[in-house]
Enzyme design. Structure first.
Site, PDB file in Angstrom:
ATOM      1  N   HIS A 180      -1.490   4.855   7.226  1.00 21.75           N
ATOM      2  CA  HIS A 180      -0.706   5.291   5.903  1.00 21.75           C
ATOM      3  C   HIS A 180      -0.330   6.592   6.003  1.00 21.75           C
ATOM      4  O   HIS A 180      -0.508   7.607   6.625  1.00 21.75           O
ATOM      5  CB  HIS A 180      -1.529   4.978   4.896  1.00 21.75           C
ATOM      6  CG  HIS A 180      -2.072   3.233   4.386  1.00 21.75           C
ATOM      7  ND1 HIS A 180      -3.215   2.979   4.905  1.00 21.75           N
ATOM      8  CD2 HIS A 180      -1.231   2.576   3.941  1.00 21.75           C
ATOM      9  CE1 HIS A 180      -3.084   1.911   4.636  1.00 21.75           C
ATOM     10  NE2 HIS A 180      -1.971   1.370   4.118  1.00 21.75           N
ATOM     11  N   ASP A 230      -6.369   7.659   8.399  1.00 16.96           N
ATOM     12  CA  ASP A 230      -6.463   6.385   8.907  1.00 16.96           C
ATOM     13  C   ASP A 230      -5.541   6.097   9.963  1.00 16.96           C
ATOM     14  O   ASP A 230      -5.216   5.226  10.894  1.00 16.96           O
ATOM     15  CB  ASP A 230      -6.465   5.008   8.183  1.00 16.96           C
ATOM     16  CG  ASP A 230      -5.089   5.014   7.266  1.00 16.96           C
ATOM     17  OD1 ASP A 230      -4.094   5.705   7.700  1.00 16.96           O
ATOM     18  OD2 ASP A 230      -5.038   4.181   6.469  1.00 16.96           O
ATOM     19  N   SER A 236       0.814  -1.134  -0.035  1.00 18.91           N
ATOM     20  CA  SER A 236       0.036  -0.100  -0.001  1.00 18.91           C
ATOM     21  C   SER A 236       0.820   1.251  -0.102  1.00 18.91           C
ATOM     22  O   SER A 236       0.388   2.223  -0.473  1.00 18.91           O
ATOM     23  CB  SER A 236      -0.945   0.027   1.440  1.00 18.91           C
ATOM     24  OG  SER A 236      -0.289   0.019   2.243  1.00 18.91           O
TER      25      SER A 236
END
Length: 355
Positions: free
Chosen positions: A248, A245, A80
Site C-alpha cells: 500500500h 507492507d 484499501s
C-alpha cells in the site's frame, strides 16, 4: 503497444456491456508458473497492519465563519487504496486529503463520508453505493471511486469487473451525484513481485484500467489514471512512496495520487476552469475513446472525459494539497484523548447500510 491495449480494452468493455465473462489469456503451464510467483510474492509482502484510519467528518471549518453555506458532501468508495490502508493518521488518507483540497478550492466546508473497504473487489461496489445513497435527502455532490487492484490479484474476469463498476457509476449518476474514478493502479511496480509475474501484472492492470475508462465514461463519469503514479514515481522512490507492507502507498504516495485526482474532482463541480481546447504541448487531445483510454492507462494523472464517441485527454496541473492541521477533520481539532478514531468500535463495518 497503446493500439493493442486499445483493442483489448474495447473487447473487454464490449464483453462487459453484453454480459460476457472475459477471455482467458494463459495456458495451464504458464499459469502454474505465475501462481508460484504469486505465492512467493505474498510471503514477502507484509501484512496490512489493522484497520485504516477513520477520517469521516467535516473539513474546511474556516469557511463557516462567513455566510452560511451548506457543506459539500464527498463520498469515497472502493478498496484499501480508497480507504487509506497503510497510513496511521486520518489526515493522511486520500479521502481526507481530497476533502481538505476541495474545501480550499470551493471555499466552503466539505463533509467526507468514506465507505471503502480494504480487500474489496468490484462486486462490493453495489453494497457501497447502497450505503452512500442511504439518505435520499443527502445525496453526495460527488463521489470518488478507487477500485480494481483486488480484481486483478484475485483473477476476476475483466469484463465482469468493468460491468460492476459501470453499474455503480450509473446508479450514482442517476441519483444526481458526479463521479470520478481513479482507475486500476499498475501492479507491476510492487517491489516483491518478480518476472514474469511483474510483466503480467502490469499488462492486466493496464488493460483493466483502459476498459474501466470506457465503461465509466459510458455511464456518465470521468476517470483519472492512477497507473503511472504507481509506476515511475513509485518505482524510482519505493522507500518513500510505498508503506511498511511494501504494497500500500505511504502518506507521500497517497498525497501524490490525491493531487492527481483533485483537479478533476473540482472540475466536475464547476470549480476548476474547463478549457475545452487541448494543449498539444501537454500531450492533450481529442481521441477515439478506446485510444484515449489506453494512453491514459499508461500515464498517471491523465483525465479522460467523454465527448460523444470521442474522448478528451487532459493533463491538468496538480494543486498543492493541505498538510498538517489543515487536513485534520474539524471534529478532531480539540485536545486529543489518546485514542485514535480508527480504534473505535463500529468503524467501517461492512454490514452497515446507513448511519
Amino acid at each position: 503497444m497503446s493500439m493493442l491495449r486499445a483493442r483489448a480494452a474495447r473487447r473487454i468493455a464490449a464483453a462487459a456491456a453484453y454480459g460476457g465473462g472475459g477471455v482467458g489469456l494463459l495456458g495451464g503451464a504458464v499459469l502454474g508458473v505465475l501462481l508460484t510467483e504469486v505465492a512467493l510474492a505474498r510471503r514477502v509482502v507484509g501484512g496490512a497492519g489493522g484497520a485504516p484510519p477513520h477520517a469521516d467528518g467535516s473539513y474546511g471549518s474556516a469557511f463557516t465563519l462567513g455566510p452560511v453555506r451548506e457543506p459539500l458532501l464527498l463520498g469515497v468508495l472502493g478498496d484499501s487504496t480508497a480507504a487509506g490502508q497503510g497510513v496511521h493518521r486520518p489526515r493522511q488518507t486520500p479521502g481526507a486529503l481530497l476533502a481538505s483540497g476541495l474545501a480550499a478550492v470551493a471555499e466552503r466546508p466539505v463533509e467526507l463520508r468514506n465507505v471503502a473497504l480494504s480487500g474489496a473487489q468490484s462486486y462490493d461496489l453495489e453494497r457501497q453505493v447502497t450505503q452512500i445513497l442511504c439518505d435520499p435527502e443527502r445525496v453526495p455532490d460527488v463521489c470518488v471511486i478507487m477500485i480494481g487492484a483486488n480484481d486483478v490479484t484475485h483473477r476476476v474476469p475483466a469484463a465482469r469487473s468493468v460491468r460492476l463498476l459501470t453499474e455503480a457509476v450509473r446508479r450514482l449518476r442517476e441519483a444526481g451525484c458526479e463521479v470520478v474514478v481513479g482507475t486500476c493502479p499498475d501492479l507491476g511496480t510492487i517491489e516483491p513481485v518478480y518476472q514474469p509475474l511483474r510483466w503480467l501484472a502490469r499488462r492486466l492492470s493496464r488493460q483493466l484500467a483502459a476498459a474501466q475508462t470506457i465503461g465509466v465514461l459510458s455511464a456518465g463519469g470521468r476517470t483519472v489514471s492512477l497507473g503511472d503514479l504507481l509506476g515511475p514515481e513509485f518505482e524510482a522512490n519505493p522507500r518513500e512512496l510505498f508503506g511498511p507492507d511494501n504494497y500500500h502507498p505511504s502518506a507521500e504516495g497517497y498525497a501524490t495520487a490525491a493531487m492527481a485526482v483533485l483537479p478533476t474532482l473540482c472540475a466536475t463541480l464547476g470549480l476548476w476552469p474547463e478549457d475545452e481546447r487541448p494543449d498539444a504541448a501537454r500531450r492533450e487531445g481529442i481521441l477515439p475513446l478506446a485510444r484515449a483510454a489506453a494512453e491514459a492507462a499508461a500515464e498517471g494523472g491523465t483525465e479522460v472525459t467523454a465527448r460523444g464517441r470521442w474522448a478528451l485527454l487532459k493533463h491538468r496541473k496538480r494543486r498543492r494539497l493541505p498538510t498538517g492541521a489543515e487536513a485534520v477533520p474539524d471534529g478532531e481539532r480539540p485536545a486529543h484523548t489518546g485514542k485514535s478514531p480508527a480504534s473505535q468500535p463500529g468503524d467501517r463495518d461492512p454490514g452497515r447500510t446507513c448511519g
